[in-house]
Motif scaffolding. Structure first.
Motif, PDB file in Angstrom:
ATOM      1  N   MET A 169       9.648  39.817  62.940  1.00  0.00           N
ATOM      2  CA  MET A 169       9.743  39.021  64.206  1.00  0.00           C
ATOM      3  C   MET A 169      11.342  38.994  64.575  1.00  0.00           C
ATOM      4  SD  MET A 169       7.113  37.649  65.264  1.00  0.00           S
ATOM      5  CE  MET A 169       5.508  36.851  64.803  1.00  0.00           C
ATOM      6  N   GLU A 170      12.196  38.719  63.894  1.00  0.00           N
ATOM      7  CA  GLU A 170      13.594  38.714  64.176  1.00  0.00           C
ATOM      8  C   GLU A 170      14.183  39.783  64.744  1.00  0.00           C
ATOM      9  OE1 GLU A 170      18.134  37.639  62.391  1.00  0.00           O
ATOM     10  OE2 GLU A 170      16.345  37.507  60.976  1.00  0.00           O
ATOM     11  N   MET A 171      14.019  40.936  64.153  1.00  0.00           N
ATOM     12  CA  MET A 171      14.301  42.140  64.939  1.00  0.00           C
ATOM     13  C   MET A 171      13.892  42.561  66.189  1.00  0.00           C
ATOM     14  SD  MET A 171      14.503  44.946  61.766  1.00  0.00           S
ATOM     15  CE  MET A 171      15.098  46.344  62.819  1.00  0.00           C
ATOM     16  N   ILE A 172      12.621  42.166  66.428  1.00  0.00           N
ATOM     17  CA  ILE A 172      11.993  42.383  67.816  1.00  0.00           C
ATOM     18  C   ILE A 172      12.400  41.260  68.668  1.00  0.00           C
ATOM     19  CG2 ILE A 172       9.651  42.491  68.982  1.00  0.00           C
ATOM     20  CD1 ILE A 172       8.373  43.835  66.181  1.00  0.00           C
ATOM     21  N   MET A 173      12.377  40.212  68.266  1.00  0.00           N
ATOM     22  CA  MET A 173      12.912  39.112  69.357  1.00  0.00           C
ATOM     23  C   MET A 173      14.335  39.332  69.683  1.00  0.00           C
ATOM     24  SD  MET A 173      10.758  35.743  67.827  1.00  0.00           S
ATOM     25  CE  MET A 173       9.071  35.675  67.458  1.00  0.00           C
ATOM     26  N   THR A 174      15.095  39.540  68.815  1.00  0.00           N
ATOM     27  CA  THR A 174      16.587  39.621  69.244  1.00  0.00           C
ATOM     28  C   THR A 174      17.117  40.924  69.741  1.00  0.00           C
ATOM     29  OG1 THR A 174      17.210  40.407  67.120  1.00  0.00           O
ATOM     30  CG2 THR A 174      17.266  38.240  67.500  1.00  0.00           C
ATOM     31  N   ALA A 175      16.112  42.294  69.459  1.00  0.00           N
ATOM     32  CA  ALA A 175      16.333  43.498  69.852  1.00  0.00           C
ATOM     33  C   ALA A 175      17.666  43.973  69.306  1.00  0.00           C
ATOM     34  CB  ALA A 175      16.317  43.641  71.283  1.00  0.00           C
ATOM     35  N   LYS A 176      17.921  43.363  67.982  1.00  0.00           N
ATOM     36  CA  LYS A 176      19.204  43.930  67.330  1.00  0.00           C
ATOM     37  C   LYS A 176      18.898  44.975  66.476  1.00  0.00           C
ATOM     38  CE  LYS A 176      18.600  41.345  63.010  1.00  0.00           C
ATOM     39  NZ  LYS A 176      19.247  40.296  62.172  1.00  0.00           N
ATOM     40  N   MET A 177      20.018  45.771  66.344  1.00  0.00           N
ATOM     41  CA  MET A 177      19.853  46.953  65.420  1.00  0.00           C
ATOM     42  C   MET A 177      20.491  46.401  64.119  1.00  0.00           C
ATOM     43  SD  MET A 177      21.676  50.220  67.486  1.00  0.00           S
ATOM     44  CE  MET A 177      22.989  49.186  67.768  1.00  0.00           C
ATOM     45  N   ILE A 178      20.053  46.940  62.938  1.00  0.00           N
ATOM     46  CA  ILE A 178      20.458  46.967  61.738  1.00  0.00           C
ATOM     47  C   ILE A 178      21.048  48.175  61.178  1.00  0.00           C
ATOM     48  CG2 ILE A 178      18.757  44.857  60.978  1.00  0.00           C
ATOM     49  CD1 ILE A 178      17.288  47.151  59.284  1.00  0.00           C
ATOM     50  N   ASN A 179      22.102  48.106  60.232  1.00  0.00           N
ATOM     51  CA  ASN A 179      22.678  49.211  59.581  1.00  0.00           C
ATOM     52  C   ASN A 179      21.984  49.744  58.209  1.00  0.00           C
ATOM     53  OD1 ASN A 179      23.488  47.820  57.355  1.00  0.00           O
ATOM     54  ND2 ASN A 179      25.494  47.108  58.179  1.00  0.00           N
ATOM     55  N   ALA A 180      22.431  51.029  57.888  1.00  0.00           N
ATOM     56  CA  ALA A 180      21.734  51.599  56.593  1.00  0.00           C
ATOM     57  C   ALA A 180      21.500  50.550  55.480  1.00  0.00           C
ATOM     58  CB  ALA A 180      22.096  52.699  56.459  1.00  0.00           C
ATOM     59  N   ASN A 181      22.365  50.046  55.154  1.00  0.00           N
ATOM     60  CA  ASN A 181      22.359  49.032  53.970  1.00  0.00           C
ATOM     61  C   ASN A 181      21.363  47.725  54.158  1.00  0.00           C
ATOM     62  OD1 ASN A 181      24.313  50.469  52.372  1.00  0.00           O
ATOM     63  ND2 ASN A 181      25.866  49.617  53.383  1.00  0.00           N
ATOM     64  N   GLN A 182      21.302  47.085  55.380  1.00  0.00           N
ATOM     65  CA  GLN A 182      20.541  46.245  55.700  1.00  0.00           C
ATOM     66  C   GLN A 182      18.961  46.873  55.666  1.00  0.00           C
ATOM     67  OE1 GLN A 182      22.499  45.085  59.462  1.00  0.00           O
ATOM     68  NE2 GLN A 182      21.941  42.853  58.703  1.00  0.00           N
ATOM     69  N   ALA A 183      18.765  48.191  56.263  1.00  0.00           N
ATOM     70  CA  ALA A 183      17.652  48.635  56.289  1.00  0.00           C
ATOM     71  C   ALA A 183      16.935  49.003  54.569  1.00  0.00           C
ATOM     72  CB  ALA A 183      17.726  50.009  56.732  1.00  0.00           C
ATOM     73  N   LEU A 184      18.053  49.521  53.833  1.00  0.00           N
ATOM     74  CA  LEU A 184      17.645  49.733  52.295  1.00  0.00           C
ATOM     75  C   LEU A 184      17.386  48.416  51.707  1.00  0.00           C
ATOM     76  CD1 LEU A 184      17.718  51.677  49.985  1.00  0.00           C
ATOM     77  CD2 LEU A 184      20.098  51.086  49.642  1.00  0.00           C
ATOM     78  N   THR A 185      17.901  47.115  52.020  1.00  0.00           N
ATOM     79  CA  THR A 185      17.769  45.748  51.446  1.00  0.00           C
ATOM     80  C   THR A 185      16.579  45.353  51.938  1.00  0.00           C
ATOM     81  OG1 THR A 185      20.110  45.204  51.381  1.00  0.00           O
ATOM     82  CG2 THR A 185      18.531  43.590  51.371  1.00  0.00           C
ATOM     83  N   TYR A 186      15.995  45.804  53.281  1.00  0.00           N
ATOM     84  CA  TYR A 186      14.828  45.306  53.858  1.00  0.00           C
ATOM     85  C   TYR A 186      13.458  46.112  53.167  1.00  0.00           C
ATOM     86  CZ  TYR A 186      16.835  42.366  57.580  1.00  0.00           C
ATOM     87  OH  TYR A 186      17.698  41.575  58.221  1.00  0.00           O
ATOM     88  N   GLY A 187      13.972  47.190  52.642  1.00  0.00           N
ATOM     89  CA  GLY A 187      12.740  48.105  52.140  1.00  0.00           C
ATOM     90  C   GLY A 187      12.478  49.039  53.465  1.00  0.00           C
ATOM     91  N   LEU A 188      13.198  49.097  54.441  1.00  0.00           N
ATOM     92  CA  LEU A 188      12.774  49.949  55.732  1.00  0.00           C
ATOM     93  C   LEU A 188      13.006  51.456  55.129  1.00  0.00           C
ATOM     94  CD1 LEU A 188      11.686  50.279  58.600  1.00  0.00           C
ATOM     95  CD2 LEU A 188      13.826  49.543  59.207  1.00  0.00           C
ATOM     96  N   VAL A 189      14.002  51.663  54.649  1.00  0.00           N
ATOM     97  CA  VAL A 189      14.451  52.976  53.884  1.00  0.00           C
ATOM     98  C   VAL A 189      14.430  53.041  52.419  1.00  0.00           C
ATOM     99  CG1 VAL A 189      15.657  53.794  56.009  1.00  0.00           C
ATOM    100  CG2 VAL A 189      16.947  52.670  54.103  1.00  0.00           C
ATOM    101  N   ASN A 190      14.230  54.293  51.863  1.00  0.00           N
ATOM    102  CA  ASN A 190      14.271  54.350  50.389  1.00  0.00           C
ATOM    103  C   ASN A 190      15.634  54.417  49.749  1.00  0.00           C
ATOM    104  OD1 ASN A 190      11.559  54.218  50.952  1.00  0.00           O
ATOM    105  ND2 ASN A 190      10.810  55.316  49.393  1.00  0.00           N
ATOM    106  N   HIS A 191      16.339  55.158  50.405  1.00  0.00           N
ATOM    107  CA  HIS A 191      17.647  55.903  50.001  1.00  0.00           C
ATOM    108  C   HIS A 191      18.612  55.928  51.133  1.00  0.00           C
ATOM    109  CE1 HIS A 191      15.677  57.090  46.432  1.00  0.00           C
ATOM    110  NE2 HIS A 191      14.551  57.535  47.009  1.00  0.00           N
ATOM    111  N   VAL A 192      20.001  55.637  50.744  1.00  0.00           N
ATOM    112  CA  VAL A 192      20.998  55.642  51.726  1.00  0.00           C
ATOM    113  C   VAL A 192      22.138  56.664  51.090  1.00  0.00           C
ATOM    114  CG1 VAL A 192      22.882  54.637  52.851  1.00  0.00           C
ATOM    115  CG2 VAL A 192      20.777  53.379  52.704  1.00  0.00           C
TER     116      VAL A 192
END
Length: 260
Positions: free
Chosen positions: A160-183
């Motif tokens: 919800m936050e990402m879509i509502m704010t239209a913000k980008m996250i970096n690779a490490n945030q994506a890793l923490t979120y579980g959006l990517v498996n490895h960096v």
């Protein structure tokens, strides 16, 4: 296979599909989406392809989004058809693909680019990756599965936050979120991803295809994933791979799967 906007190369049963529109930061236009569908359709029965790695050319972008110039003047009905066709031919098609698909995210993965990466079965990313769904900043919402897959991957609140704010996250945030498996570093990204693909290929590709189907069943309306798993588990006992895998285990040797 030769395409205008894709590079397709197969080595050692791993096929790399590279979206190749670097001047447009690999943005998805209608022709590119059509070519992606063609490539995945052809590779579905290709005996020389066991795993697919999907990436973008250069280090600046995996896919920086959809080509906005193509749909800026669309009507309501045209917009709906755009999303429906894209889902059917590309995004859902990849999500339910019978072979493992890994997205190697280099640079920007925004809008339709992130939706394409999320359609893959899992993701690796380079340290310079930037991921986001900025559609609300254009007065529209994600239309290629973003409102559905992002919450499944990172949870409702973060999505919800990402879509509502239209913000980008970096690779490490994506890793923490579980959006990517490895960096990894940009230089290591493809080699690292290929090593994962090689580990996958040590196992039964028949069982893996069945596992993809069973896992996806949990996210389908009206489908009991547990029942699907039970049925698929039982059918596994009738495969040649099961016979080889169990024999190899009992004989304390490495299995050589016929993938049948």
């Amino acid at each position: 296979m030769k395409f205008e906007n894709l590079l397709v190369e197969t080595q050692n049963y791993i096929t790399q599909i590279t979206i190749n529109r670097p001047k447009k930061l690999n943005a998805l236009n209608r022709e590119t989406l059509h070519e992606i569908h063609q490539a995945f359709t052809a590779l579905k029965t290709d005996q020389n392809t066991k795993v697919i790695i999907l990436t973008g050319s250069g280090e600046k972008a995996f896919v920086a989004g959809a080509d906005i110039s193509e749909f800026a003047d669309y009507s309501v009905e045209e917009g709906k058809n755009l999303a429906a066709k894209g889902q059917e031919e590309v995004f859902d098609f990849i999500a339910n693909y019978n072979k493992p698909v890994i997205a190697a995210v280099n640079g920007f993965a925004l809008g339709g680019g992130l939706e394409l990466a999320m359609a893959a079965h899992f993701r690796t990313a380079s340290e310079n990756a930037k991921l986001g769904l900025p559609e609300t900043s254009l007065g529209v919402i994600p239309g290629y599965g973003g409102t559905q897959r992002l919450p499944q991957l990172i949870g409702k609140g973060r999505a919800m936050e990402m879509i509502m704010t239209a913000k980008m996250i970096n690779a490490n945030q994506a890793l923490t979120y579980g959006l990517v498996n490895h960096v990894t570093t940009p230089e290591e990204l493809l080699n690292f991803t290929q090593k994962i693909a090689e580990k996958i290929m040590n196992n039964s590709m028949v069982a893996i295809a069945t596992a993809i189907e069973a896992i996806n069943a949990n996210y389908q309306d009206g489908v009991n994933g547990f029942d699907k798993e039970i049925d698929a588990f039982g059918k596994s006992f009738g495969t040649e791979d099961f016979k080889e895998g169990t024999s190899a285990f009992l004989e304390k040797r490495k299995a050589t799967f016929p993938n049948k």
